[in-house]
Design an enzyme around this catalytic site. Structure first.
Site, PDB file in Angstrom:
ATOM      1  N   GLY A   1       7.314  32.216  11.356  1.00 37.85           N
ATOM      2  CA  GLY A   1       7.492  30.664  11.267  1.00 37.85           C
ATOM      3  C   GLY A   1       7.756  30.024  12.744  1.00 37.85           C
TER       4      GLY A   1
ATOM      5  CG  LEU B   1      13.028  21.937  14.607  1.00 41.15           C
ATOM      6  CD1 LEU B   1      14.428  20.963  14.217  1.00 41.15           C
ATOM      7  CD2 LEU B   1      12.514  21.488  15.805  1.00 41.15           C
TER       8      LEU B   1
ATOM      9  CG  HIS C   1      17.659  12.405   0.135  1.00 37.32           C
ATOM     10  ND1 HIS C   1      17.248  11.271  -0.208  1.00 37.32           N
ATOM     11  CD2 HIS C   1      17.950  12.565   1.342  1.00 37.32           C
ATOM     12  CE1 HIS C   1      17.486  10.614   0.877  1.00 37.32           C
ATOM     13  NE2 HIS C   1      17.871  11.456   1.832  1.00 37.32           N
TER      14      HIS C   1
ATOM     15  NE  ARG D   1      22.230  12.789   1.526  1.00 38.50           N
ATOM     16  CZ  ARG D   1      21.466  13.356   2.349  1.00 38.50           C
ATOM     17  NH1 ARG D   1      21.415  14.816   2.385  1.00 38.50           N
ATOM     18  NH2 ARG D   1      20.919  12.696   3.496  1.00 38.50           N
TER      19      ARG D   1
ATOM     20  CG  HIS E   1      16.345  16.656   1.205  1.00 42.68           C
ATOM     21  ND1 HIS E   1      15.320  16.566   1.939  1.00 42.68           N
ATOM     22  CD2 HIS E   1      17.414  16.433   1.962  1.00 42.68           C
ATOM     23  CE1 HIS E   1      15.717  16.004   3.190  1.00 42.68           C
ATOM     24  NE2 HIS E   1      17.177  16.109   3.061  1.00 42.68           N
TER      25      HIS E   1
ATOM     26  CD  GLU F   1      15.228  24.458   4.207  1.00 43.64           C
ATOM     27  OE1 GLU F   1      14.525  23.956   5.146  1.00 43.64           O
ATOM     28  OE2 GLU F   1      15.358  24.062   3.060  1.00 43.64           O
TER      29      GLU F   1
END
Lengths: 637, 252, 264
Positions: free
Chosen positions: A40, A43, A266, A330, A401, A425
């Site tokens: 991956g 970030l 979301h 939310r 999301h 994540e």
């Protein structure tokens, strides 16, 4: 299975700093001898690969995209949190820590979150030095905006493209290391399995997506930075290529999968316009500051929104939550939208949408003000829907999301499988049951730049020279399995496209394990998913060959894993008899429709262990123990 | 709506390709262009044919993966829009659409509409970074940067690396990409120490990859999904000139 | 054509100018040798070639403007342009320096054009089946063809008025200025030349193409040198269009006036 979180002892504030000075180091001269695989290049992955390369390790970095710069971190819009207290509004490491724990509905691990808050400030320094063009004040200093779930202004941003800019920063650091020869990049290369040798993760098997060649790579340690699994729902705001394969393969090789049921919805996405829909697009939640959410009072009212008079409209958020109204949190707004659509009052194609109406705000503030505030969002909306939201209300609907769950990791970000590290994540550790806005970028970079490069030393220092060659029988065996699976997918030659089966799975997941879940629905999903899986393995059509670019083969391989993973997600949701964060069980709510958490029985991390094909996985529990904070009801009143 | 598609089909890098005609019937004008291709592909799969391969990922106009030339215009007729965000309502019933890959020597076609754009990565590897190791950064606010300077850097930095600039240029020049990348960093004070080294090595990498030259027509800027200005090409031209001259008079 | 006349190679044969030629050649050679050594990398790079193109373009632009201003003296008394031509022809080494610089500039302009064109062709071996552009101007898309035709015209033009091989009888045109100096009668030569409709037509077409070439060239050279930006792009565009039109009008006025009999 033993789940040892390896949290260092001592007071919360000094755990990390003390631990840093105690972590075993790898001799600089020896670092060259170590190989580390990073899967991956988002970030987390790009930051980790670059930093490990700078430290002197040999790094191999893999991504399925044609360039590491395209990983889906690039799509994050809003910003990145950091406890800099530049606004002098009372922010601190502790406050960011507490907001994150609270936002996560008290289901995150205290020590990990505190560390995250601690390194947050450094991230901003690092990114600024790399040339990330953060927004600035006229004085030349960094600007901040506020974001949901916090009473301080601590979010740094670069227009609506913060994720892109941070990723380009990490990518540039990665490129520098590629040039220096410490990192070898493998784009268009997909990890298809993990290789475990004598109980340690020692390599991966990959497919070259251009030539179709399946090969092995061995290493001293493997780092997965492979993102989340929102695409198990088929339609989500994730990129089409995002998948659970790497993480799920690791799970099947013995790594525990934690909290898969924690998924985030979301509320302000552009709704589905037809069966063919491939992707949902998110629009900033800030729109709810000036827009009013409504649906027609009557079922099946087919009049255009302008023709529906005030008295026939139901401003359901304002009606149900008079104090917060359109700014309800939310999850509440998302569920309310689902409710009215379930009642048949939804608007737009398929009836899955609610209006977000700006006409009052335009009358009150003028068109120019609205244009100034939301111009780019209205433009984006028009590009996709062809509708002019200045004159007709927007249609919005919630969408999947982000996924808070992921592979279980300890304080070192290492899974229960020694050698396998999981960051960003893809792991479960920092967001609990719900992630705060602008915290995903923070976690990815914190893990990649400032945590993993140190903590991985703890593992490496003890495993000198244990890297097996790729012709080791264990590598050969896994390679063979991968080849076999590929061959099988290509030979089914059935009647249905991969996408049509993915759509079927996604629909079931969304209906039964989406924003509101109940035991019956989840049981139904658990019983129906094996049927879809069966259908897939009997009747999927994967044209083409294995030794060439074959996008259908890629999709089918990913779907095969989603088809198993979906079931795991539902099982986890079924086990968790409480509502917390992104996991809302209809049976567990207050009279007002608020989530009802059960700290007595469910303050644990669910870590699932694979038991073999078609066997029920075993649940292990890591208790959540808070030394510093007290669990409280998350209130939005 | 019904459309006639002429799509470039090519098995791999070494095969030659050709345009193949397909009928795309009952296309919903609400579809995105890529969703239209998805539908065509599902029909191809149902009839046992191989689907059209095309790059795509985020489908929200930011990852820069999607790339196709529609009737001679990279990313199609709608300005400042990637092909993934181009919707079928911009076309008319009965239209014939010729869909080709981005074409450039530096972007070899690897299958159908997919091209290999790693040349862009080589250019960034050559110097598209600021040499700052993790951990050696000073406190972020110690270096104030004028707002307009930061904004200008951001204008350049918004490049998504899709390669449409190369595809649109009649010379397959990568100048807009290289200029956006170098100007982003060179505009900021953090990027200044390596400014000259950066432009020299990035341009060298660009030349080596086999891109053509800029003829100042600005087609690149016109098709750019992020509307990146050709002013950055001017900036690169200026900076490269100064850097080359300085290089001659500096002892290493 | 006053200036072109002087830059011509008619008196190439004389010993004196031969020496000058050698001197200038030595200077040019050592200069280019220096350039070669110091800026080799620059001129091998794509951008370097663009600088050559732009700088030579600037020089040629200045030349054609000067040339036009010189020529416009045709509208004054014949003695004016004849005296001007005489002055230029007697510049001695200066004349040769100018000639060589111009020649070198033209060579550089063409060299960079050829080099860049080859590279550009190579950069897109497979062209699009369907081509379209959004905003590239007509002028910018025809630089190569306009350049070629202008080059052909220049060669003819030199043969016609400078070397005077097209009409050798021009060599025998002499006239006496008011102060008694006998000079080459450039005025008569021009009038005679442009009375030929075909020559005038070719001339006007070539000037038209050169104007189109300049229309893209002027703004383009500034961009290549990094002196253009969007703020000045609008005015710059107007300036280059205006300049091109003026250039065309000024040049076309000469044969038109001669053919119409205003100048004789």
């Amino acid at each position: 299975m033993k789940l040892d979180a390896k949290i260092p002892s001592g007071p919360l504030e000094s755990k990390w700093t003390r631990y840093l000075s105690e972590i075993k180091l790898v001799n600089p001269a020896n670092k060259r001898k170590y190989e580390i695989i990073v899967v991956g290049s988002g970030l987390g992955g790009a930051a980790a690969a670059a930093t490990l390369g700078e430290l002197g390790y040999h790094v191999k970095c893999f991504c399925y995209q044609d360039s590491p710069r395209r990983a889906h971190s690039i799509a994050a819009q809003g910003g990145i949190n950091a406890a800099k207290n530049y606004q002098n509004d009372g922010d601190s490491v502790y406050r960011l820590f507490y907001d994150t724990i609270k936002g996560g509905d008290f289901r995150a691990r205290e020590a990990n979150v505190y560390r995250l808050a601690e390194v947050s400030a450094e991230i901003i320094d690092q990114c600024t030095a790399q040339g990330v063009p953060f927004a600035r004040e006229y004085g030349g200093h960094l600007a901040n905006r506020s974001f949901g779930g916090a009473q301080v202004s601590r979010t740094f941003y670069a227009r609506g493209q913060t994720g892109q800019q941070l990723l380009l920063g990490a990518y540039s650091a990665l490129c520098r290391q590629i040039q220096a020869g410490t990192v070898t990049m493998f784009p268009r290369t997909e990890m298809l399995d993990l290789v475990v040798v004598e109980g340690h993760a020692k390599g991966i098997v990959v497919r070259d997506m251009v030539t179709g060649e399946i090969s092995s790579h061995s290493a001293d340690a493997v780092v997965l930075a492979t993102g989340g699994y929102s695409n198990v729902y088929d339609l989500s705001t994730n990129a089409r290529g995002c998948n659970v394969t790497a993480a799920f393969r690791a799970y099947k090789r013995g790594a525990a999968f934690a909290n898969p049921c924690y998924t985030q919805i979301h509320p302000t996405c552009i709704p589905v316009s037809g069966e063919y829909q491939s992707k949902l697009t998110l629009m900033s939640e800030s729109l709810r500051n000036d827009g009013r959410v409504w649906v027609p009072k009557e079922k099946g009212d087919s009049r255009s929104p302008q023709e529906i008079p005030e008295e026939d409209r139901d401003y359901f958020l304002e009606r149900k939550y008079p104090s917060y109204g359109n700014l309800a949190p939310r999850d509440i707004s998302s569920r309310s939208a689902k409710e009215v659509c379930d009642e048949g009052r939804g608007v737009g194609p398929g009836g899955l949408g609610v209006y977000l109406d700006f006409s009052d705000a335009i009358n009150r503030l003028g068109l120019d003000t609205i244009r100034e505030r939301y111009g780019n969002l209205f433009e984006m909306y028009e590009r996709i829907t062809g509708e002019d939201a200045y004159h007709t209300p927007m249609r919005i609907y919630p969408a999947l999301h982000y996924t808070m769950g992921g592979l279980w990791v300890d304080y070192n970000l290492m899974s229960n499988l020694p050698g396998l590290h999981v960051i960003g994540e893809a792991n479960f550790s920092d967001h609990g049951a719900n992630r705060l806005g602008a915290s995903a970028l923070m976690q990815g970079l914190a893990d990649g730049y400032f945590i993993l490069p140190y903590t991985i030393g703890a593992y490496l220092a003890d495993c000198k020279g244990k890297r097996p060659p790729t012709d080791h029988p264990d590598f050969r065996a896994v390679e063979k399995e991968v080849e076999e699976r590929t061959r099988k997918l290509l030979s089914i030659n059935g009647k249905r496209s991969t996408q049509s089966i993915h759509r079927e799975l996604g629909k079931l997941m969304w209906e039964k394990a989406g924003m509101a879940r109940n035991a019956d629905g989840l049981r139904e999903a658990v019983s129906r998913i094996p049927g879809i899986r069966e259908e897939f393995w009997q009747n999927v059509q994967v044209p083409g060959e294995g030794g060439e670019i074959n996008q259908e083969l890629e999709k089918a391989g990913r779907l095969a894993d989603f088809l198993e993973f979906g079931e795991l997600l539902c099982r986890d949701a079924l086990d968790r008899n409480e509502s917390c964060g992104g996991h809302f069980r209809e049976e567990f709510q207050t009279k007002e429709g608020e989530a009802l958490r059960n700290d007595e029985e469910y303050s644990y991390v669910s870590a699932w262990e694979f038991q073999g094909e078609n066997q029920e996985p075993v649940l292990h529990k890591e208790p959540i123990v808070y030394d510093e904070v007290k669990m409280a009801t998350r209130s939005y009143k | 709506m019904d459309l006639k598609l002429r799509v470039w089909r090519q098995k791999d890098r070494n095969s030659s390709g050709k345009l193949v005609e397909y009928d795309a019937r009952d296309i919903d004008p609400e579809m995105s262009f890529l969703e239209m291709l998805d539908v065509v592909n599902e029909r191809l799969i149902d009839s046992g044919d191989e689907p059209i391969a095309f790059d795509h990922d985020c489908r929200e106009g930011i990852c820069g993966a999607c790339s196709a030339t529609i009737n001679g215009i990279p990313h199609g007729p709608h300005r400042a829009t990637t092909v993934c965000q181009l919707h079928m309502r911009h076309f008319q019933d009965g239209d014939t659409l010729t869909i080709e890959p981005f074409r450039a020597r530096a972007f070899p076609v690897i299958r159908d509409l997919m091209v290999d754009r790693t040349a862009f990565d080589r250019i960034v590897e050559a110097g598209g970074y600021i040499s700052v190791g993790t951990g050696s950064a000073p406190e972020a606010n110690t270096l104030p940067i004028p707002k307009d300077q930061a904004e200008r850097a951001m204008d350049a930095a918004s490049c998504i690396g899709c390669g449409a600039c190369v595809a649109a240029c009649k010379n397959a020049s990568a100048m807009l990409f290289v200029a956006a990348k170098s100007s982003h960093l060179n505009t900021l004070p953090q990027g200044k120490p390596e400014k000259e080294r950066r432009v020299l090595s990035m341009v060298a990498a660009m030349d080596e990859a086999g891109f053509g030259n800029c003829t100042n027509q600005y087609e690149c800027s016109a098709v750019c999904p992020k509307s990146i200005s050709e002013d950055f090409i001017g900036q690169l031209n200026r900076e490269y000139f100064v850097a080359s001259i300085k290089q001659q008079f500096t002892t290493k | 054509m006053g200036f072109a006349e002087t830059v011509g190679l008619r008196n190439l044969g004389s010993l004196e100018s031969g020496k000058m030629y050698c001197g200038v050649a030595v200077i040019v050679f050592s200069l280019s040798n220096f350039m070669e050594k110091t800026t080799a990398r620059l001129f091998r790079s794509s951008l370097g070639k663009k600088y050559v193109m732009a700088v030579s373009g600037v020089i040629l632009l200045l030349f054609v403007i000067g040339h036009l201003i010189g020529n416009l003296q045709i509208f004054a008394h014949p003695d004016v342009i004849n005296a001007y031509a005489h002055f230029l022809q007697n510049l001695g080494p200066g004349l040769w320096a100018v000639r060589l610089i111009l020649l070198a500039t033209v060579v550089a302009h063409i060299w960079s054009a050829v080099e860049l064109t080859i590279e550009n062709r190579r950069a897109r071996p497979d062209s699009y089946e369907v081509k379209d552009t959004i905003q590239a101007s007509y002028a910018s898309r025809t630089m190569r063809i306009s350049g070629f035709i202008v080059l052909a015209f220049i060669l003819f033009h030199l043969a016609h008025f400078t070397l005077q091989v097209v009409n050798p009888e021009y060599q025998d045109l002499y006239t006496e200025l008011a102060d008694g100096t006998v000079v080459h009668d450039v005025h008569t030569m021009m009038v005679a030349g442009f009375q030929n409709v075909w020559i005038s037509l070719f001339y006007i077409v070539a000037i038209g193409l050169l104007s189109v070439h300049l229309r893209h060239g002027i703004a383009s050279m500034l961009q290549s040198l990094g002196w253009r930006n969007r703020k000045i792009a609008g005015p710059l565009e107007k300036v280059s269009i205006g300049l091109s039109i003026l250039y065309f009008a000024g040049n076309a006025a000469i044969p038109l006036a001669i053919m119409a009999g205003f100048v004789s």
